[in-house]
Design a protein around this motif. Structure first.
Motif, short mmCIF file in Angstrom:
data_model
loop_
_atom_site.label_atom_id
_atom_site.label_comp_id
_atom_site.label_asym_id
_atom_site.label_seq_id
_atom_site.Cartn_x
_atom_site.Cartn_y
_atom_site.Cartn_z
N ILE A 54 0.85 -1.19 0.00
CA ILE A 54 0.00 0.00 0.00
C ILE A 54 0.88 1.25 0.00
CG2 ILE A 54 -2.11 -0.96 0.97
CD1 ILE A 54 -1.12 -0.18 3.72
N ARG A 55 0.41 2.29 -0.68
CA ARG A 55 1.21 3.51 -0.85
C ARG A 55 0.90 4.57 0.18
NH1 ARG A 55 -0.79 2.26 -5.91
NH2 ARG A 55 -2.34 3.89 -5.66
N ASP A 56 -0.37 4.71 0.54
CA ASP A 56 -0.75 5.75 1.49
C ASP A 56 -2.09 5.37 2.13
OD1 ASP A 56 -2.56 6.28 -0.56
OD2 ASP A 56 -1.53 8.08 -1.21
N LEU A 57 -2.58 6.21 3.02
CA LEU A 57 -3.82 5.92 3.74
C LEU A 57 -5.01 5.86 2.78
CD1 LEU A 57 -5.15 5.34 6.43
CD2 LEU A 57 -5.41 7.80 6.77
N ASP A 58 -5.02 6.72 1.77
CA ASP A 58 -6.11 6.70 0.80
C ASP A 58 -6.14 5.38 0.04
OD1 ASP A 58 -6.87 9.26 1.51
OD2 ASP A 58 -5.58 10.19 0.00
#
Length: 133
Positions: free
Chosen positions: A51-55
């Motif tokens: 995963i790259r970020d919270l979004d």
């Protein structure tokens, strides 16, 4: 000619408590989770670990619910959070979900959080835990 949608192979007898057979016998049962074959499960776990970020994590949560009926909640644990283990990742009980998959999904998410700790910080901040930091 139509092809049948591949369903997950059954677990060995006595090895799992997923309730796959009861789900298949129920005419009103939601069979979406059985579409998660072992190959698709591996792709999902790899994606969750990257995963790259919270979004991106929230997007994956929505997609897992839409496509598989899998409701996943991620929140700070009851006690203080000192490591990724302090973040509680809970999968709502879902008939047909294999025991190993129930354990592998939170582990993959934790690997992703450890790889990019900024996601964990944003998650904690979204629960207003870092307001005084």
């Amino acid at each position: 000619m139509t092809s049948a949608i591949p369903l997950r192979q059954p677990c060995p007898p006595g090895a799992c408590d997923c309730g796959r057979e009861a789900l298949l016998e129920d005419p009103r049962g939601d069979l979406r989770i059985l579409r998660l074959t072992r190959q698709e499960e591996q792709r999902l776990l790899e994606r969750l670990a990257c995963i790259r970020d919270l979004d991106d994590l929230e997007h994956m949560q929505r997609r897992m619910f839409e496509q598989l009926g899998l409701r996943l909640t991620i929140a700070p644990g009851f006690n203080e959070v000192r490591s990724m283990r302090g973040i509680e990742i809970r999968i709502e009980h879902l008939p047909g979900l294999c025991r190993k998959t129930r354990q592998a999904i939170p582990a993959a998410i934790r690997r992703g959080l450890e790889r990019t700790p900024e996601i964990a910080w944003r998650l904690l901040d979204s629960f207003d835990l870092l307001r005084d930091a």
